[in-house]
Design an enzyme around this catalytic site. Structure first.
Site, PDB file in Angstrom:
ATOM      1  N   GLY A  30       0.837  -1.194   0.000  1.00 56.28           N
ATOM      2  CA  GLY A  30       0.000   0.000   0.000  1.00 56.28           C
ATOM      3  C   GLY A  30       0.866   1.235   0.000  1.00 56.28           C
ATOM      4  O   GLY A  30       1.979   1.232  -0.525  1.00 56.28           O
ATOM      5  N   CYS A  31       0.390   2.282   0.609  1.00 59.50           N
ATOM      6  CA  CYS A  31       1.123   3.553   0.662  1.00 59.50           C
ATOM      7  C   CYS A  31       2.478   3.361   1.329  1.00 59.50           C
ATOM      8  O   CYS A  31       2.562   2.810   2.426  1.00 59.50           O
ATOM      9  CB  CYS A  31       0.293   4.575   1.444  1.00 59.50           C
ATOM     10  SG  CYS A  31       1.170   6.116   1.748  1.00 59.50           S
ATOM     11  N   PHE A  32       3.538   3.811   0.676  1.00 61.24           N
ATOM     12  CA  PHE A  32       4.870   3.588   1.241  1.00 61.24           C
ATOM     13  C   PHE A  32       5.130   4.399   2.503  1.00 61.24           C
ATOM     14  O   PHE A  32       6.030   4.080   3.267  1.00 61.24           O
ATOM     15  CB  PHE A  32       5.994   3.755   0.227  1.00 61.24           C
ATOM     16  CG  PHE A  32       6.014   4.987  -0.635  1.00 61.24           C
ATOM     17  CD1 PHE A  32       5.483   6.205  -0.244  1.00 61.24           C
ATOM     18  CD2 PHE A  32       6.611   4.915  -1.885  1.00 61.24           C
ATOM     19  CE1 PHE A  32       5.546   7.327  -1.059  1.00 61.24           C
ATOM     20  CE2 PHE A  32       6.687   6.034  -2.714  1.00 61.24           C
ATOM     21  CZ  PHE A  32       6.144   7.240  -2.290  1.00 61.24           C
TER      22      PHE A  32
END
Length: 196
Positions: A30-32
């Site tokens: 997902g979002c880093f």
């Protein structure tokens, strides 16, 4: 979600004690920003860099990756000490801190750039990841099938500077408060013995 237990997997995996000083792992969950904050807190992890892997375009920008057209996933590249932390330990954290059963999405973040993916650097990492995924499925740890992509690592493009250490540098940002803070609290409770 049921508590993630990988003790049986750890027992099944032969520990690689080659005397290797540093090793790399590359994960997309997902979002880093979320993924980086979690792995940066682990004992045995030296560095965590946010970036992009798995696409066709060289040197993509964040704006280009966000279109979903470059084929890249938002990833973190982790440099760790295999004498302190095994690849299986990293996988335990990886699978416990994101949803590996939703295709191309994590919560409100939707698109191939948010896919669950392990980019393995060695045949040993591939073998361990396959074993972990198989065992998690057999134990029915998740209600739905795991859709995590397993691909050979090719290239890592470091993200723009403002993405690095994002949570540490922007703890009051609305996304950090709403998404990363609750995830970090859960992570700290599950893995308190592995924190720096």
């Amino acid at each position: 979600m049921k508590q993630l237990i990988i003790l049986t997997i750890s027992l099944m995996i032969s520990i690689n004690s080659t005397g290797q000083e540093k090793a790399l792992a590359t994960f997309g969950g997902g979002c880093f920003w979320c993924t980086e904050a979690i792995f940066a807190a682990l004992k045995g992890v030296d560095t965590v860099e946010s970036g992009y892997s798995g696409g066709e375009q060289a040197n993509p920008t964040y704006k280009e990756v966000c279109t979903g057209l470059t084929g890249h996933a938002e990833v973190v590249q982790i440099t760790y000490d295999p004498q302190q932390l095994q690849f299986a330990d990293l996988l335990e954290v990886f699978f416990a801190t994101h949803n590996p059963t939703t295709l191309n999405r994590q919560g409100a973040d939707v698109g191939t750039q948010y896919r669950s993916v392990i980019f393995y650097h060695t045949d040993e990492q591939k073998r361990i990841a396959e074993l972990v995924i198989k065992e998690l499925g057999r134990e029915k740890i998740f209600d739905d099938p795991i859709v995590t992509e397993l691909s050979a690592f090719q290239t890592f493009y470091k993200a723009e500077d403002y993405h690095q250490d994002y949570f540490a540098n922007n703890p009051r940002q609305p996304y950090c408060n709403a998404v990363i803070n609750p995830k970090m609290e859960k992570f700290k409770k599950l893995f308190k013995e592995k924190l720096k």
